[in-house]
Write an enzyme that holds these catalytic residues in place. Structure first.
Site, PDB file in Angstrom:
ATOM      1  N   ARG A   1      48.185  36.462  34.845  1.00 33.20           N
ATOM      2  CA  ARG A   1      47.701  37.653  34.143  1.00 33.20           C
ATOM      3  C   ARG A   1      48.654  38.798  34.433  1.00 33.20           C
ATOM      4  NH1 ARG A   1      45.591  34.875  31.344  1.00 33.20           N
ATOM      5  NH2 ARG A   1      43.402  34.668  30.771  1.00 33.20           N
TER       6      ARG A   1
ATOM      7  N   GLU B   1      48.157  43.744  26.176  1.00 33.84           N
ATOM      8  CA  GLU B   1      48.679  42.741  25.233  1.00 33.84           C
ATOM      9  C   GLU B   1      48.248  43.090  23.817  1.00 33.84           C
ATOM     10  OE1 GLU B   1      47.737  38.787  26.561  1.00 33.84           O
ATOM     11  OE2 GLU B   1      48.899  39.022  28.383  1.00 33.84           O
TER      12      GLU B   1
ATOM     13  N   ASP C   1      54.842  35.693  30.631  1.00 39.04           N
ATOM     14  CA  ASP C   1      54.056  35.268  29.461  1.00 39.04           C
ATOM     15  C   ASP C   1      52.886  36.213  29.224  1.00 39.04           C
ATOM     16  OD1 ASP C   1      53.291  33.414  27.381  1.00 39.04           O
ATOM     17  OD2 ASP C   1      51.693  32.696  28.716  1.00 39.04           O
TER      18      ASP C   1
ATOM     19  N   VAL D   1      52.673  33.364  34.519  1.00 36.84           N
ATOM     20  CA  VAL D   1      51.853  32.858  33.401  1.00 36.84           C
ATOM     21  C   VAL D   1      50.374  33.032  33.745  1.00 36.84           C
ATOM     22  CG1 VAL D   1      53.350  31.183  32.209  1.00 36.84           C
ATOM     23  CG2 VAL D   1      52.136  30.491  34.258  1.00 36.84           C
TER      24      VAL D   1
ATOM     25  N   GLY E   1      50.996  30.404  27.153  1.00 40.54           N
ATOM     26  CA  GLY E   1      50.742  29.368  28.160  1.00 40.54           C
ATOM     27  C   GLY E   1      49.830  28.251  27.683  1.00 40.54           C
TER      28      GLY E   1
ATOM     29  N   ASP F   1      47.529  30.481  49.059  1.00 36.65           N
ATOM     30  CA  ASP F   1      46.208  30.546  48.434  1.00 36.65           C
ATOM     31  C   ASP F   1      45.196  30.518  49.565  1.00 36.65           C
ATOM     32  OD1 ASP F   1      43.734  30.019  47.210  1.00 36.65           O
ATOM     33  OD2 ASP F   1      44.703  28.938  45.563  1.00 36.65           O
TER      34      ASP F   1
ATOM     35  N   HIS G   1      52.082  35.399  25.473  1.00 34.59           N
ATOM     36  CA  HIS G   1      50.898  34.715  26.018  1.00 34.59           C
ATOM     37  C   HIS G   1      50.732  33.330  25.376  1.00 34.59           C
ATOM     38  CE1 HIS G   1      46.766  35.564  28.047  1.00 34.59           C
ATOM     39  NE2 HIS G   1      47.036  34.259  28.043  1.00 34.59           N
TER      40      HIS G   1
HETATM   41  N1  LIG Z   1      49.164  32.173  30.238  1.00 33.27           N
HETATM   42  C1  LIG Z   1      48.193  31.411  29.824  1.00 33.27           C
HETATM   43  O1  LIG Z   1      48.066  31.146  28.630  1.00 33.27           O
HETATM   44  C2  LIG Z   1      47.238  30.846  30.784  1.00 33.27           C
HETATM   45  C3  LIG Z   1      46.937  31.549  31.902  1.00 33.27           C
HETATM   46  N2  LIG Z   1      46.062  31.041  32.810  1.00 33.27           N
HETATM   47  C4  LIG Z   1      45.804  31.829  33.994  1.00 33.27           C
HETATM   48  O2  LIG Z   1      46.332  31.142  35.127  1.00 33.27           O
HETATM   49  C5  LIG Z   1      45.594  31.517  36.276  1.00 33.27           C
HETATM   50  C6  LIG Z   1      45.208  30.269  37.064  1.00 33.27           C
HETATM   51  O3  LIG Z   1      44.370  29.440  36.295  1.00 33.27           O
HETATM   52  P1  LIG Z   1      43.737  28.131  36.955  1.00 33.27           P
HETATM   53  O4  LIG Z   1      44.752  27.475  37.793  1.00 33.27           O
HETATM   54  O5  LIG Z   1      43.108  27.366  35.869  1.00 33.27           O
HETATM   55  O6  LIG Z   1      42.633  28.798  37.870  1.00 33.27           O
HETATM   56  P2  LIG Z   1      42.051  28.193  39.226  1.00 33.27           P
HETATM   57  O7  LIG Z   1      40.813  28.948  39.460  1.00 33.27           O
HETATM   58  O8  LIG Z   1      42.017  26.730  39.181  1.00 33.27           O
HETATM   59  O9  LIG Z   1      43.137  28.643  40.307  1.00 33.27           O
HETATM   60  C7  LIG Z   1      43.282  29.944  40.756  1.00 33.27           C
HETATM   61  C8  LIG Z   1      43.630  29.883  42.223  1.00 33.27           C
HETATM   62  O10 LIG Z   1      43.958  31.197  42.658  1.00 33.27           O
HETATM   63  C9  LIG Z   1      43.503  31.300  43.977  1.00 33.27           C
HETATM   64  N3  LIG Z   1      43.414  32.687  44.406  1.00 33.27           N
HETATM   65  C10 LIG Z   1      42.399  33.570  44.213  1.00 33.27           C
HETATM   66  N4  LIG Z   1      42.681  34.733  44.811  1.00 33.27           N
HETATM   67  C11 LIG Z   1      43.895  34.582  45.391  1.00 33.27           C
HETATM   68  C12 LIG Z   1      44.718  35.433  46.156  1.00 33.27           C
HETATM   69  N5  LIG Z   1      44.350  36.683  46.433  1.00 33.27           N
HETATM   70  N6  LIG Z   1      45.891  34.944  46.593  1.00 33.27           N
HETATM   71  C13 LIG Z   1      46.268  33.698  46.300  1.00 33.27           C
HETATM   72  N7  LIG Z   1      45.516  32.838  45.591  1.00 33.27           N
HETATM   73  C14 LIG Z   1      44.364  33.279  45.132  1.00 33.27           C
HETATM   74  C15 LIG Z   1      42.188  30.588  43.969  1.00 33.27           C
HETATM   75  O11 LIG Z   1      41.804  30.183  45.272  1.00 33.27           O
HETATM   76  C16 LIG Z   1      42.480  29.400  43.094  1.00 33.27           C
HETATM   77  O12 LIG Z   1      42.866  28.274  43.845  1.00 33.27           O
HETATM   78  C17 LIG Z   1      44.410  32.335  35.774  1.00 33.27           C
HETATM   79  O13 LIG Z   1      44.735  33.687  35.884  1.00 33.27           O
HETATM   80  C18 LIG Z   1      44.334  31.983  34.328  1.00 33.27           C
HETATM   81  O14 LIG Z   1      43.720  32.976  33.581  1.00 33.27           O
HETATM   82  C19 LIG Z   1      45.480  29.818  32.650  1.00 33.27           C
HETATM   83  C20 LIG Z   1      45.730  29.083  31.535  1.00 33.27           C
HETATM   84  C21 LIG Z   1      46.625  29.556  30.475  1.00 33.27           C
HETATM   85  O1  LIG Z   2      43.070  30.246  29.481  1.00 35.06           O
HETATM   86  C1  LIG Z   2      43.633  31.287  29.840  1.00 35.06           C
HETATM   87  O2  LIG Z   2      43.361  31.900  30.864  1.00 35.06           O
HETATM   88  C2  LIG Z   2      44.663  31.844  28.983  1.00 35.06           C
HETATM   89  O3  LIG Z   2      45.260  32.812  29.366  1.00 35.06           O
HETATM   90  C3  LIG Z   2      44.871  31.282  27.666  1.00 35.06           C
HETATM   91  O4  LIG Z   2      44.660  32.333  26.762  1.00 35.06           O
HETATM   92  P1  LIG Z   2      44.525  32.038  25.201  1.00 35.06           P
HETATM   93  O5  LIG Z   2      43.306  31.187  25.050  1.00 35.06           O
HETATM   94  O6  LIG Z   2      45.750  31.357  24.778  1.00 35.06           O
HETATM   95  O7  LIG Z   2      44.328  33.380  24.574  1.00 35.06           O
END
Ligand SMILES: NC(=O)C1=CN([C@@H]2O[C@H](COP(=O)(O)OP(=O)(O)OC[C@H]3O[C@@H](n4cnc5c(N)ncnc54)[C@H](O)[C@@H]3O)[C@@H](O)[C@H]2O)C=CC1
Ligand SMILES: O=C(O)C(=O)COP(=O)(O)O
Length: 602
Positions: A290, A319, A314, A288, A340, A229, A338
């Protein structure tokens, strides 16, 4: 300089003068509606932002909830707004409904496109994303339309991390495939031999909130955890026993790669043919984050070539993915729709988090989770509060003084302060000056979200200068000066010796005052509106002007005369509560000693 207050001085009011041409919708309501939103329940650093006000919206605002939201959030919303829960709207239906809504709440399943903002015709003030990723919201369009976007960044972190771990373990032990096989009447114990996790290396790509929780849990499973990161703190990584490495090293050494970065232009298809080729043969991928961070067709090729042994996904580029997607149907790929963030606990938490943010924004509170507005730390905001109104009013005055055809292009703002330049954060003031400059001459509605963007769009170049003056650094600012270069003025005396329209002001007893026009020093409180007259200084002028206004029942709140020397040219600044008629202004202009007159609406 002579200055006096009339006895009829009205009670100082700090209320924001609303723009009658537009719904006060997303006004950056300074400073009456400036409130501070601090949630002690959330541990991380809170930034506060000026957001929307619903102060002048008749009745309750309407919030459209376009995807399922936890009950606790709905209950919160209903206490403040009319809540319309309409799920599964088509893009056309969303565009139709949106013109009747002040706020929209979505999850990842709704595309909040440019058309949505255009269809809202200025009414939509806040989009709440009940989750983290805002890649389904057209942020540029939101910003251009002055619409605040807030998200709920913390409540689903653990759920996403737990799902990542669930996929990791399920993939390693073929749980989904074995389950389907048993249900199909088979008993294939040799086919579903898995791999162990203990002692294996997992590379966490994106060491943010979710990534670090995954890392913590993977360590608990006995894995060797590395992370990549470029923006993460090495100290934070070290604290949980994780080594930060380069992207190349992460992908080349990992047995498992878990993706946790946002989808950005830099991360789009970050796993592709080229990067798969550099991975350890037999690597296993978990996503999990994008779908777009993986080139899905390249992943199928890497699976078929044996570079990637298994994948657990996920999220998908599209989608839901197509049913006949080779990736989804691949027998070494485990998929979930999806999920997560989909735990009972996370959904309740997200619903509360987003409902609080949206209600707060609609009330004009300072949103902590805004995605598309410059962050202004709370302590800065508190300090600058009295100067915020001054900044807007100086912008309004300056632009109303412009005449001619050259157009307003270059604006210089000078802040006089006894503080070092680094100690003065002027973003908020610049936004308010921009608001003051643009709103009187356009039908654009400017707020903190779109100020810089709008200025740029209009070719307005605002440069800032800090003048360090002697004195106590207790107050953040001594004065603000706004200069517009290369223009003529409706009031020639507003042009300074150096050729620009110049107005300067300061805050006195919490009230903004105009203290300079061109080269003339005046002192008039910036309330109501202002008449500026240039005259030959002589006795009786104040009385003459006052009585013309008095005949029309126009209340004078403040008067001051700034002059070069006794009985030479002077500028009289008159604060009025009401707008005088054209005839009265003409009669004042016809007083023999008066050389020019201008009426300026604040
Ligand atoms: N599948 C799901 O339902 C969910 C998916 N997500 C996804 O998970 C991902 C992370 O979410 P959070 O941890 O809350 O976000 P966050 O913003 O706390 O963490 C993201 C991290 O990625 C890093 N980053 C940015 N560009 C980068 C690169 N080129 N190489 C490596 N690292 C890089 C950032 O510095 C940051 O530390 C997001 O894409 C979010 O949308 C989050 C919650 C639920
Ligand atoms: O919070 C995120 O980034 C998620 O991917 C969760 O998506 P959702 O709210 O479950 O449609």
């Amino acid at each position: 300089m002579a200055s006096f207050k009339t006895p009829a001085l009205k009670t100082p009011s700090l209320s924001f003068s609303s723009n009658s041409r537009l719904p006060s919708a997303f006004s950056v309501t300074f400073p009456d509606n400036l409130r501070f939103s601090r949630s002690s329940s959330r541990p991380q650093r809170r930034f506060l932002i000026v957001t929307a006000s619903s102060a002048s919206i008749p009745g309750k605002p309407t919030v459209l909830v376009a995807e399922k939201l936890g009950e606790a959030g709905l209950t919160l919303l209903k206490q403040f707004a009319n809540v319309d829960c309409s799920y599964n709207l088509s893009p056309e239906e969303l565009c139709t409904k949106i013109s009747l809504c002040d706020a929209l709440i979505v999850r990842s399943g709704t595309k909040v496109s440019r058309e949505v903002f255009e269809s809202s015709a200025g009414r939509l003030k806040v989009v709440g994303r009940a989750g983290v990723g805002i890649d389904n919201v057209d942020l540029a369009a939101a910003t251009e339309h002055g619409c605040l976007v807030v998200n709920a960044p913390t409540a689903n972190t653990v759920a996403a991390a737990e799902h990542g771990i669930a996929l990791l373990a399920a993939m390693a032990r073929n749980v989904a495939q074995a389950d389907a096989s048993v249900k199909a009447g088979k008993w294939q114990r040799n086919k579903y031999v898995g791999v162990s996790l203990v002692g294996k290396t997992i590379a966490v790509l994106g060491f943010g909130k979710v990534g670090s929780e995954v890392a913590r849990r993977a360590k608990g499973l006995g894995m060797h955890v590395i992370a990549h990161d470029p923006y993460a703190s090495a100290d934070r990584a070290r604290a949980i026993g994780v080594e930060l490495v380069s992207f190349e090293e992460a992908i080349a050494t990992a047995d498992f790669i878990s993706l946790h970065m946002p989808l950005t232009p830099a991360t789009n298809k970050i796993l592709n043919d080229e990067t798969f080729a550099k991975m350890k043969k037999g690597v296993r991928i978990i996503n999990v984050a994008r779908g777009g961070v993986i080139d899905e067709e390249a992943l199928v090729r890497a699976l078929d070539a044996g570079i990637v042994a298994q994948a657990a996904l996920d999220v998908f580029t599209e989608e839901p993915p197509k049913q006949d997607s080779k990736l989804v149907q691949h027998d070494r790929v485990t998929v979930t729709p999806h999920l997560g963030a989909s735990t009972m606990e996370a959904q309740e938490g997200v619903a509360i988090e987003i409902a609080e943010a949206v209600v707060g924004a609609l009330k004009g509170e300072l949103a902590a989770t805004a995605v598309n507005a410059p962050m202004v730390p709370a302590e800065v905001l508190t300090e600058l509060k009295p100067y915020v109104e001054l900044a807007e009013k100086l912008g309004r005055l300056a632009v109303q003084l412009v005449a001619g055809v050259s157009g307003v292009k270059n604006v210089k703002v000078s802040y006089a302060s006894s503080r070092a330049p680094d100690d003065l954060d002027t973003r908020l003031l610049r936004a308010m000056i921009t608001k003051g400059l643009i709103e009187p001459i356009s039908n654009v509605y400017v707020n903190l979200v779109n100020a810089d963007y709008t200025a740029k769009q209009r070719g307005l170049r605002i440069t800032e200068e800090r003048n360090i003056i002697d004195g106590s650094s207790e107050s953040a600012l001594e004065s603000i000066q706004v200069q517009i270069a290369n223009v003529e003025s409706r009031f020639a005396s507003a042009i300074s010796e150096s050729g620009e329209i110049k107005v300067e002001g300061r805050v006195k007893d919490g009230i903004p005052h105009l203290t300079k026009v061109g080269s003339f020093e005046v002192d008039v409180s910036l309330e109501g509106s202002i008449i500026l007259c240039r005259q030959v200084d002589q006795p009786g002028m104040i009385g003459k002007v006052g009585s013309i206004l008095g005949e029309e029942n126009v209340n004078v709140s403040f008067m001051s005369v700034g002059r070069i020397a006794p009985r030479k040219q002077a500028v009289m600044a008159i604060g009025v509560d009401d707008q005088p008629s054209k005839q009265s202004l003409q009669r004042i202009g016809e007083i023999p000693a008066i050389e020019e007159i201008v009426f300026l609406k604040l």
